[in-house]
Design an enzyme around this catalytic site. Structure first.
Site, PDB file in Angstrom:
ATOM      1  N   HIS A  23       0.860  -1.202   0.000  1.00  0.00           N
ATOM      2  CA  HIS A  23       0.000   0.000   0.000  1.00  0.00           C
ATOM      3  C   HIS A  23       0.889   1.242   0.000  1.00  0.00           C
ATOM      4  O   HIS A  23       0.750   2.125   0.853  1.00  0.00           O
ATOM      5  CB  HIS A  23      -0.940   0.031   1.195  1.00  0.00           C
ATOM      6  CG  HIS A  23      -2.084  -0.930   1.089  1.00  0.00           C
ATOM      7  ND1 HIS A  23      -2.764  -1.393   2.186  1.00  0.00           N
ATOM      8  CD2 HIS A  23      -2.683  -1.508   0.015  1.00  0.00           C
ATOM      9  CE1 HIS A  23      -3.724  -2.223   1.788  1.00  0.00           C
ATOM     10  NE2 HIS A  23      -3.686  -2.307   0.476  1.00  0.00           N
ATOM     11  N   HIS A  79     -12.133  -8.958  -5.956  1.00  0.00           N
ATOM     12  CA  HIS A  79     -11.763  -7.641  -5.426  1.00  0.00           C
ATOM     13  C   HIS A  79     -10.959  -6.922  -6.504  1.00  0.00           C
ATOM     14  O   HIS A  79     -10.117  -7.533  -7.166  1.00  0.00           O
ATOM     15  CB  HIS A  79     -10.944  -7.861  -4.150  1.00  0.00           C
ATOM     16  CG  HIS A  79     -10.389  -6.649  -3.495  1.00  0.00           C
ATOM     17  ND1 HIS A  79     -10.961  -5.402  -3.581  1.00  0.00           N
ATOM     18  CD2 HIS A  79      -9.294  -6.501  -2.707  1.00  0.00           C
ATOM     19  CE1 HIS A  79     -10.246  -4.541  -2.872  1.00  0.00           C
ATOM     20  NE2 HIS A  79      -9.225  -5.183  -2.341  1.00  0.00           N
ATOM     21  N   GLU A  81      -8.764  -4.368  -6.261  1.00  0.00           N
ATOM     22  CA  GLU A  81      -7.486  -3.734  -5.926  1.00  0.00           C
ATOM     23  C   GLU A  81      -6.367  -4.350  -6.762  1.00  0.00           C
ATOM     24  O   GLU A  81      -6.375  -5.534  -7.072  1.00  0.00           O
ATOM     25  CB  GLU A  81      -7.199  -3.909  -4.431  1.00  0.00           C
ATOM     26  CG  GLU A  81      -6.152  -2.957  -3.892  1.00  0.00           C
ATOM     27  CD  GLU A  81      -6.078  -2.963  -2.378  1.00  0.00           C
ATOM     28  OE1 GLU A  81      -5.309  -2.153  -1.828  1.00  0.00           O
ATOM     29  OE2 GLU A  81      -6.775  -3.777  -1.734  1.00  0.00           O
ATOM     30  N   ASP A  83      -3.412  -5.389  -6.493  1.00  0.00           N
ATOM     31  CA  ASP A  83      -2.602  -6.553  -6.139  1.00  0.00           C
ATOM     32  C   ASP A  83      -3.314  -7.862  -6.465  1.00  0.00           C
ATOM     33  O   ASP A  83      -2.699  -8.929  -6.455  1.00  0.00           O
ATOM     34  CB  ASP A  83      -2.201  -6.517  -4.662  1.00  0.00           C
ATOM     35  CG  ASP A  83      -3.382  -6.308  -3.732  1.00  0.00           C
ATOM     36  OD1 ASP A  83      -4.252  -5.497  -4.054  1.00  0.00           O
ATOM     37  OD2 ASP A  83      -3.428  -6.943  -2.659  1.00  0.00           O
ATOM     38  N   HIS A 145     -12.006  -5.667   2.394  1.00  0.00           N
ATOM     39  CA  HIS A 145     -11.964  -4.379   3.042  1.00  0.00           C
ATOM     40  C   HIS A 145     -12.269  -3.211   2.097  1.00  0.00           C
ATOM     41  O   HIS A 145     -12.055  -2.047   2.456  1.00  0.00           O
ATOM     42  CB  HIS A 145     -10.581  -4.166   3.696  1.00  0.00           C
ATOM     43  CG  HIS A 145      -9.453  -4.098   2.682  1.00  0.00           C
ATOM     44  ND1 HIS A 145      -8.608  -3.021   2.598  1.00  0.00           N
ATOM     45  CD2 HIS A 145      -9.048  -4.956   1.720  1.00  0.00           C
ATOM     46  CE1 HIS A 145      -7.706  -3.220   1.657  1.00  0.00           C
ATOM     47  NE2 HIS A 145      -7.943  -4.382   1.111  1.00  0.00           N
ATOM     48  N   ASP A 164      -9.152 -10.967   0.469  1.00  0.00           N
ATOM     49  CA  ASP A 164      -8.327 -10.371   1.526  1.00  0.00           C
ATOM     50  C   ASP A 164      -8.676 -10.870   2.922  1.00  0.00           C
ATOM     51  O   ASP A 164      -7.831 -10.854   3.819  1.00  0.00           O
ATOM     52  CB  ASP A 164      -8.440  -8.840   1.484  1.00  0.00           C
ATOM     53  CG  ASP A 164      -7.502  -8.228   0.452  1.00  0.00           C
ATOM     54  OD1 ASP A 164      -6.422  -8.781   0.239  1.00  0.00           O
ATOM     55  OD2 ASP A 164      -7.858  -7.196  -0.142  1.00  0.00           O
ATOM     56  N   TYR A 192      -2.216  -8.185  10.294  1.00  0.00           N
ATOM     57  CA  TYR A 192      -3.012  -7.892   9.099  1.00  0.00           C
ATOM     58  C   TYR A 192      -4.395  -7.382   9.496  1.00  0.00           C
ATOM     59  O   TYR A 192      -4.867  -6.362   8.996  1.00  0.00           O
ATOM     60  CB  TYR A 192      -3.125  -9.171   8.270  1.00  0.00           C
ATOM     61  CG  TYR A 192      -3.748  -9.036   6.906  1.00  0.00           C
ATOM     62  CD1 TYR A 192      -2.958  -8.799   5.784  1.00  0.00           C
ATOM     63  CD2 TYR A 192      -5.112  -9.188   6.725  1.00  0.00           C
ATOM     64  CE1 TYR A 192      -3.516  -8.710   4.521  1.00  0.00           C
ATOM     65  CE2 TYR A 192      -5.686  -9.091   5.464  1.00  0.00           C
ATOM     66  CZ  TYR A 192      -4.883  -8.855   4.361  1.00  0.00           C
ATOM     67  OH  TYR A 192      -5.450  -8.765   3.113  1.00  0.00           O
ATOM     68  N   HIS A 225      -3.857 -13.591  -0.079  1.00  0.00           N
ATOM     69  CA  HIS A 225      -2.489 -13.332   0.400  1.00  0.00           C
ATOM     70  C   HIS A 225      -2.138 -14.411   1.409  1.00  0.00           C
ATOM     71  O   HIS A 225      -2.939 -14.757   2.279  1.00  0.00           O
ATOM     72  CB  HIS A 225      -2.380 -11.977   1.108  1.00  0.00           C
ATOM     73  CG  HIS A 225      -2.498 -10.784   0.227  1.00  0.00           C
ATOM     74  ND1 HIS A 225      -1.648 -10.539  -0.835  1.00  0.00           N
ATOM     75  CD2 HIS A 225      -3.377  -9.752   0.238  1.00  0.00           C
ATOM     76  CE1 HIS A 225      -1.998  -9.408  -1.421  1.00  0.00           C
ATOM     77  NE2 HIS A 225      -3.043  -8.916  -0.790  1.00  0.00           N
TER      78      HIS A 225
END
Length: 400
Positions: A23, A79, A81, A83, A145, A164, A192, A225
């Protein structure tokens, strides 16, 4: 190359051994991380999530060794995002018309990031996708999230692809929770949660309760992850339920920054007093200018009370103190006590500044704090110790 999870599911992600920041510079990843992508081969073939953009070419090249890309029937984007979706642009060059199943918010997210009008198929909780022998069931997980997040559940194999949620930034070739060092794993899992999911704790608890109400058998949890949960996979779900309910241990964390070691001496003296009054309490002390900020926040998450100290500078506080207070405010910790302390030479505004910020962060400030003019002598050191002793009493009273 891929790693076979079972006869139908292959891990096709990327282990990032070198990653140390995530991030941007917001999150430390001392043990690296992984971007977990899963290839599901049934009568139909589905790809669940991709990898971070820097590894997109490598990802597509490795994926070709596992499957003819044109045989992929569906792409699932749990998701948006980068990554997790970063491999999409490279992949969609090869199979541009393949439908991408995701939430309505994920369509906005993916279009906003990649400016491509791919073949999106919007899904919501309860929607299913038939692969032949198995089905994929979609469960929206808003704010776990991001607003676009969702889980995908595979029937028959009883696998929850949780993106996530339930993940960790933890690189390991061992892949499974029953093979890695469990203390390392749980340390990364709670860090996390504490650093990323704490603000959404009420939603975490509500969503887990909703999922449990479906009575779906779960034999494996595959996050995007870190490690796959295959031995007693619901243990991490139970931990999330525990962490999501204003979690705290018998711990007090002391955080300080100091110009000439005077505030440091205060921190250590207050800690002595706390320990004299409560031999069972865990005390952790961090210099916020030298310790990793996310490690500190992980300890704040575990604490029943925190002390934040700084020297006064320019009618305010030192840089690292201000930054950490801002992060504490953003994480919206609940049911935690707090006080300010610090040394000064001129006017001593740091205590008022810290107290104001602690109040603003929603923490329960016990009193006006303690400050010392110039370098603490023996009398002031003793006063700090006594303050630590009284603090234990105040925390106990406040917790009853």
């Amino acid at each position: 190359m891929g790693f076979k999870i079972n006869e139908k599911v292959t891990w096709v992600g990327k282990i990032d051994w070198e990653l140390r920041k995530f991030h941007g510079d917001e999150y430390s990843t001392h043990r690296g991380s992984s971007y977990n992508s899963y290839l599901v081969k049934d009568k139909k073939i589905a790809l669940i999530d991709t990898v971070w953009q820097p590894f997109s070419k490598e990802f597509v090249a490795n994926l070709k060794k596992e499957v003819n890309l044109k045989d992929i029937d569906y792409i699932i984007a749990n998701h948006g995002e980068i990554d997790h979706s970063g491999g999409l642009p490279e992949l969609m060059k090869e199979i541009p018309n393949t439908p991408i199943y995701c939430t309505k918010n994920a369509v906005k997210s993916l279009k906003g990031q990649y400016h491509q009008d791919w073949n999106f198929v919007e899904v919501k909780t309860g929607d299913t996708l038939d692969l032949g022998e198995n089905k994929l069931v979609f469960i929206e997980a808003k704010m776990l999230h991001w607003p676009d997040s969702m889980f995908t559940y595979m029937t028959g194999e009883n696998i929850l692809f949780s993106n996530d949620a339930f993940g960790q930034h933890y690189a390991s070739e061992l892949m499974y929770n029953d093979k890695v060092d469990n203390s390392e794993l749980m340390q990364e899992a709670i860090k996390y949660y504490g650093n990323i999911l704490t603000p959404f704790s009420p939603l975490v608890v509500k969503k887990i309760e909703e999922i449990l109400s479906f009575n779906l058998p779960v034999d494996m949890i595959c996050p995007s992850h870190g490690i796959i949960w295959r031995e007693k996979p619901l243990q991490i779900v139970n931990k999330y339920m525990e962490w999501g309910k204003n979690y705290k241990e018998n711990q007090i964390t002391i955080i300080y920054d100091s110009m000439w070691n005077n505030t440091r001496r205060m921190a250590e003296s207050i800690a002595e007093g706390i320990k004299e009054a409560d031999k069972d309490v865990t005390i952790k002390i961090f210099n916020s200018a030298k310790a990793d900020k996310n490690d500190i926040l992980g300890e704040v998450f575990k604490s029943k009370a925190i002390l934040v100290g700084s020297s006064t500078i320019n009618k305010g506080v030192l840089f690292s103190t201000a930054g950490l207070l801002e992060m504490i405010k953003g994480l919206e910790f609940k049911e935690k006590k707090a006080v300010a302390f610090g040394s000064y030479g001129w006017s001593g505004e740091s205590i008022k500044f810290i107290t104001k910020e602690l109040n603003s962060a929603g923490l329960e400030v016990i009193n006006d704090g303690i400050k010392v003019l110039w370098s603490p002598d023996d009398t002031e050191i003793e006063r700090c110790k006594e303050y630590g002793k009284k603090l234990v009493e105040l925390i106990l009273v406040e917790l009853i």
